[in-house]
Enzyme design. Sequence first.
Site, PDB file in Angstrom:
ATOM      1  N   GLY A 137     -16.243  92.441  23.220  1.00 48.66           N
ATOM      2  CA  GLY A 137     -16.819  92.258  21.910  1.00 48.66           C
ATOM      3  C   GLY A 137     -15.826  92.367  20.603  1.00 48.66           C
ATOM      4  N   ALA A 138     -14.660  92.767  20.947  1.00 51.98           N
ATOM      5  CA  ALA A 138     -13.851  92.992  19.785  1.00 51.98           C
ATOM      6  C   ALA A 138     -12.711  91.789  19.707  1.00 51.98           C
ATOM      7  CB  ALA A 138     -12.865  94.253  20.021  1.00 51.98           C
ATOM      8  N   LYS A 197     -11.029  96.929  25.859  1.00 53.92           N
ATOM      9  CA  LYS A 197      -9.705  97.476  25.785  1.00 53.92           C
ATOM     10  C   LYS A 197      -8.987  97.672  24.641  1.00 53.92           C
ATOM     11  CE  LYS A 197      -6.572  97.402  29.736  1.00 53.92           C
ATOM     12  NZ  LYS A 197      -6.000  96.587  30.967  1.00 53.92           N
ATOM     13  N   LEU A 198      -9.132  96.769  23.570  1.00 55.86           N
ATOM     14  CA  LEU A 198      -8.330  96.528  22.559  1.00 55.86           C
ATOM     15  C   LEU A 198      -7.064  96.181  22.809  1.00 55.86           C
ATOM     16  CD1 LEU A 198      -9.464  99.092  19.974  1.00 55.86           C
ATOM     17  CD2 LEU A 198     -10.343  97.073  20.292  1.00 55.86           C
ATOM     18  N   THR A 214      -7.794  91.346  35.044  1.00 60.04           N
ATOM     19  CA  THR A 214      -9.054  91.182  34.154  1.00 60.04           C
ATOM     20  C   THR A 214      -9.795  90.555  34.780  1.00 60.04           C
ATOM     21  OG1 THR A 214      -7.961  92.171  32.226  1.00 60.04           O
ATOM     22  CG2 THR A 214      -9.855  91.028  31.878  1.00 60.04           C
ATOM     23  N   THR A 256     -15.314  78.922  30.770  1.00 58.64           N
ATOM     24  CA  THR A 256     -14.680  77.827  30.125  1.00 58.64           C
ATOM     25  C   THR A 256     -14.611  76.360  30.506  1.00 58.64           C
ATOM     26  OG1 THR A 256     -12.244  77.082  29.494  1.00 58.64           O
ATOM     27  CG2 THR A 256     -12.402  78.947  31.135  1.00 58.64           C
ATOM     28  N   ASP A 257     -14.586  75.536  29.944  1.00 59.97           N
ATOM     29  CA  ASP A 257     -14.575  74.108  30.490  1.00 59.97           C
ATOM     30  C   ASP A 257     -13.343  73.756  31.292  1.00 59.97           C
ATOM     31  OD1 ASP A 257     -12.685  73.838  28.264  1.00 59.97           O
ATOM     32  OD2 ASP A 257     -13.675  72.161  27.414  1.00 59.97           O
ATOM     33  N   GLU A 258     -12.358  74.694  31.091  1.00 59.10           N
ATOM     34  CA  GLU A 258     -10.802  74.560  31.711  1.00 59.10           C
ATOM     35  C   GLU A 258     -10.820  74.595  33.320  1.00 59.10           C
ATOM     36  OE1 GLU A 258      -7.541  76.056  29.579  1.00 59.10           O
ATOM     37  OE2 GLU A 258      -8.904  76.125  27.918  1.00 59.10           O
ATOM     38  N   LEU A 297      -4.286  77.082  18.782  1.00 57.25           N
ATOM     39  CA  LEU A 297      -3.832  75.722  17.916  1.00 57.25           C
ATOM     40  C   LEU A 297      -4.506  75.907  16.556  1.00 57.25           C
ATOM     41  CD1 LEU A 297      -2.745  72.945  17.920  1.00 57.25           C
ATOM     42  CD2 LEU A 297      -5.133  72.078  18.015  1.00 57.25           C
ATOM     43  N   ARG A 331      -9.325  67.621  22.842  1.00 61.19           N
ATOM     44  CA  ARG A 331     -10.008  68.801  23.132  1.00 61.19           C
ATOM     45  C   ARG A 331     -11.606  68.393  22.377  1.00 61.19           C
ATOM     46  NH1 ARG A 331      -6.619  69.238  26.220  1.00 61.19           N
ATOM     47  NH2 ARG A 331      -5.318  71.252  26.595  1.00 61.19           N
ATOM     48  N   HIS A 361       0.214  70.809  31.153  1.00 59.93           N
ATOM     49  CA  HIS A 361      -0.710  70.678  30.120  1.00 59.93           C
ATOM     50  C   HIS A 361      -1.809  69.776  30.678  1.00 59.93           C
ATOM     51  CE1 HIS A 361      -0.701  70.165  25.547  1.00 59.93           C
ATOM     52  NE2 HIS A 361      -1.699  70.564  26.045  1.00 59.93           N
TER      53      HIS A 361
HETATM   54  P1  NAD Z   1     -10.092  86.778  22.586  1.00 56.49           P
HETATM   55  O1  NAD Z   1      -8.635  86.758  23.338  1.00 56.49           O
HETATM   56  O2  NAD Z   1      -9.995  86.644  21.226  1.00 56.49           O
HETATM   57  O3  NAD Z   1     -10.770  88.148  23.012  1.00 56.49           O
HETATM   58  C1  NAD Z   1     -10.748  88.778  24.207  1.00 56.49           C
HETATM   59  C2  NAD Z   1     -11.066  90.103  24.044  1.00 56.49           C
HETATM   60  O4  NAD Z   1     -11.341  90.739  25.413  1.00 56.49           O
HETATM   61  C3  NAD Z   1     -10.310  91.252  23.291  1.00 56.49           C
HETATM   62  O5  NAD Z   1     -11.131  91.894  22.443  1.00 56.49           O
HETATM   63  C4  NAD Z   1      -9.572  91.872  24.153  1.00 56.49           C
HETATM   64  O6  NAD Z   1      -9.148  93.195  23.710  1.00 56.49           O
HETATM   65  C5  NAD Z   1     -10.743  91.912  25.472  1.00 56.49           C
HETATM   66  N1  NAD Z   1     -10.119  92.319  26.841  1.00 56.49           N
HETATM   67  C6  NAD Z   1      -9.048  91.679  27.276  1.00 56.49           C
HETATM   68  N2  NAD Z   1      -8.829  92.410  28.616  1.00 56.49           N
HETATM   69  C7  NAD Z   1      -9.752  93.369  28.726  1.00 56.49           C
HETATM   70  C8  NAD Z   1     -10.237  94.253  29.839  1.00 56.49           C
HETATM   71  N3  NAD Z   1      -9.468  94.076  30.796  1.00 56.49           N
HETATM   72  N4  NAD Z   1     -11.353  95.001  29.531  1.00 56.49           N
HETATM   73  C9  NAD Z   1     -12.025  95.191  28.236  1.00 56.49           C
HETATM   74  N5  NAD Z   1     -11.511  94.258  27.370  1.00 56.49           N
HETATM   75  C10 NAD Z   1     -10.469  93.282  27.404  1.00 56.49           C
HETATM   76  O7  NAD Z   1     -10.741  85.585  23.359  1.00 56.49           O
HETATM   77  P2  NAD Z   1     -12.156  84.722  22.892  1.00 56.49           P
HETATM   78  O8  NAD Z   1     -11.431  83.573  22.566  1.00 56.49           O
HETATM   79  O9  NAD Z   1     -12.934  85.693  22.268  1.00 56.49           O
HETATM   80  O10 NAD Z   1     -12.686  84.260  24.336  1.00 56.49           O
HETATM   81  C11 NAD Z   1     -13.891  85.080  24.920  1.00 56.49           C
HETATM   82  C12 NAD Z   1     -14.326  84.652  26.144  1.00 56.49           C
HETATM   83  O11 NAD Z   1     -14.641  82.984  26.092  1.00 56.49           O
HETATM   84  C13 NAD Z   1     -13.312  84.717  27.178  1.00 56.49           C
HETATM   85  O12 NAD Z   1     -13.961  84.893  28.322  1.00 56.49           O
HETATM   86  C14 NAD Z   1     -12.812  83.208  27.360  1.00 56.49           C
HETATM   87  O13 NAD Z   1     -12.496  82.810  28.752  1.00 56.49           O
HETATM   88  C15 NAD Z   1     -14.076  82.410  26.880  1.00 56.49           C
HETATM   89  N6  NAD Z   1     -13.717  81.093  26.276  1.00 56.49           N
HETATM   90  C16 NAD Z   1     -12.998  81.118  25.343  1.00 56.49           C
HETATM   91  C17 NAD Z   1     -12.783  79.685  24.636  1.00 56.49           C
HETATM   92  C18 NAD Z   1     -11.733  79.757  23.573  1.00 56.49           C
HETATM   93  O14 NAD Z   1     -11.705  78.622  22.939  1.00 56.49           O
HETATM   94  N7  NAD Z   1     -11.370  80.756  22.703  1.00 56.49           N
HETATM   95  C19 NAD Z   1     -13.625  78.652  24.995  1.00 56.49           C
HETATM   96  C20 NAD Z   1     -14.447  78.740  26.049  1.00 56.49           C
HETATM   97  C21 NAD Z   1     -14.577  80.167  26.686  1.00 56.49           C
HETATM   98  P1  TYD Z   2      -5.115  76.138  22.757  1.00 53.24           P
HETATM   99  O1  TYD Z   2      -5.605  76.603  21.355  1.00 53.24           O
HETATM  100  O2  TYD Z   2      -3.986  76.830  23.303  1.00 53.24           O
HETATM  101  O3  TYD Z   2      -6.196  75.959  23.626  1.00 53.24           O
HETATM  102  P2  TYD Z   2      -6.447  75.332  25.302  1.00 53.24           P
HETATM  103  O4  TYD Z   2      -5.040  75.044  25.701  1.00 53.24           O
HETATM  104  O5  TYD Z   2      -6.777  76.395  26.045  1.00 53.24           O
HETATM  105  O6  TYD Z   2      -7.109  74.009  25.026  1.00 53.24           O
HETATM  106  O7  TYD Z   2      -4.337  74.552  22.683  1.00 53.24           O
HETATM  107  C1  TYD Z   2      -5.280  73.518  22.354  1.00 53.24           C
HETATM  108  C2  TYD Z   2      -4.365  72.323  22.516  1.00 53.24           C
HETATM  109  O8  TYD Z   2      -3.412  72.576  21.319  1.00 53.24           O
HETATM  110  C3  TYD Z   2      -3.733  72.130  23.610  1.00 53.24           C
HETATM  111  O9  TYD Z   2      -3.443  70.845  24.034  1.00 53.24           O
HETATM  112  C4  TYD Z   2      -2.470  72.585  23.461  1.00 53.24           C
HETATM  113  C5  TYD Z   2      -2.168  72.286  21.849  1.00 53.24           C
HETATM  114  N1  TYD Z   2      -1.244  72.992  21.297  1.00 53.24           N
HETATM  115  C6  TYD Z   2      -0.082  72.700  20.467  1.00 53.24           C
HETATM  116  O10 TYD Z   2       0.161  71.407  20.617  1.00 53.24           O
HETATM  117  N2  TYD Z   2       0.755  73.438  19.882  1.00 53.24           N
HETATM  118  C7  TYD Z   2       0.690  74.860  19.848  1.00 53.24           C
HETATM  119  O11 TYD Z   2       1.401  75.572  19.269  1.00 53.24           O
HETATM  120  C8  TYD Z   2      -0.538  75.399  20.636  1.00 53.24           C
HETATM  121  C9  TYD Z   2      -0.771  76.945  20.486  1.00 53.24           C
HETATM  122  C10 TYD Z   2      -1.287  74.342  21.264  1.00 53.24           C
END
Ligand code: NAD
Ligand code: TYD
Length: 334
Positions: free
Chosen positions: A8-9, A33-34, A99, A123-125, A187, A211, A273
């Site tokens: 949640g951080a 874990k920060l 993790t 995630t959709d990935e 990105l 995306r 990619h």
């Molecule tokens: P983020 O990297 O901003 O945050 C991740 C958080 O998890 C951080 O606060 C970090 O300290 C904490 N963390 C990492 N390892 C830990 C551990 N072992 N124990 C406790 N805390 C831990 O990530 P986000 O973008 O907020 O993503 C959150 C979730 O959403 C993830 O599960 C990610 O896979 C999912 N998600 C993200 C996206 C995206 O575009 N960012 C899209 C779909 C799903």
């Molecule tokens: P990213 O934000 O890393 O998300 P994800 O790979 O999980 O979709 O990247 C989004 C898109 O942007 C992906 O196609 C990779 C591209 N990208 C760049 O072209 N340059 C960059 O510096 C980064 C971080 C991502």
Amino acid sequence: MRLLVCGGAGFIGSTFTRQRLREFADEVTVLDKLTYAGREENFHDFAEDPRFRFVRGGIEDPAAVASAIAAGAPEAIVNFAAETHVDRSIAEPDAFVSTHALGTYVLLEAAREHGLRYLQVSTDEVYGSIEKGTFAEESPLRPSSPYSATKTGADLLVQSYFHTYGLPAVICRGSNNYGPYQYPEKLIPLMILNALHGDPLPVYGDGMQVRNWIHSTDFARAIGHVLAHGAPGEVYNAGGPDEEANMVVVRRIIELTGASESQIDHVSDRPGHDRRYSLSSEKVRALGWSPQVRFEEGLAETVAWYRDNAWWWEPIRSGDYRGYYERQYGRSLG
Ligand code: NAD
Ligand code: TYD
């Protein structure tokens, strides 16, 4: 509800926590874990709320999980905790494995022991890349990076706990999130901050990768919806309303920041990619959710937020992130 929000951080976890405290009567205990991506600064506007508490610790540590459960007496666990950057998973996969695999296992065991509902944020990935059409929940899982492969492993473990032990677990898979508080390795915030600083804008390969963008408040609301109305054992996709090619996103950021097209720098492509992500969200829409923020409007607001909140990103941009940037891009930030 009383919730244990793991991770949640971070970006989306703190957005979800803020939303639950503002719009619902929930009590929220955050376990985090920060890591480099988790920051107490993200609690700045709710840290003093009596319905909020924070426990620092890793989800792979049973003692930390037990103390967070003892502190918050939750009815449900919502697990955002993860390593989330594909490029870091290519360079150093270790923490992704511990993790996502071990951490998710420890949380599932705790949910089983205490009789808690469980929501895994995914995630959709996990579906891999799709050239045409969209992925639905029953599409095959074909992850391509260490990030997405370990997230897939975690999803499968969650499903096994439903099938084997009857744990009331659900999974919500989001598309690419954007919005305030996103760490600038991703990105959109990377391009916004580089554009504002006059730095090069590093586009991987031809920049025609696509995306599906969802605002973090919309994804947070989808997670809340799935927690309240989802059927145990089910997966729900939550995609945003708009798909864009990376070059279109970068050009829009240039317009919004007043940067120059000459800052665009086509750099080497990311290994493995994924070309395009696309999600069908019919199943969660049937539960009454739909995304509220169109990409054009959300992106403009996000650019304005980064412009107005240097207090949030300055310590990142002048800290460890500089070393990461140099290793990843082979050049220094200006
Ligand atoms: P983020 O990297 O901003 O945050 C991740 C958080 O998890 C951080 O606060 C970090 O300290 C904490 N963390 C990492 N390892 C830990 C551990 N072992 N124990 C406790 N805390 C831990 O990530 P986000 O973008 O907020 O993503 C959150 C979730 O959403 C993830 O599960 C990610 O896979 C999912 N998600 C993200 C996206 C995206 O575009 N960012 C899209 C779909 C799903
Ligand atoms: P990213 O934000 O890393 O998300 P994800 O790979 O999980 O979709 O990247 C989004 C898109 O942007 C992906 O196609 C990779 C591209 N990208 C760049 O072209 N340059 C960059 O510096 C980064 C971080 C991502």
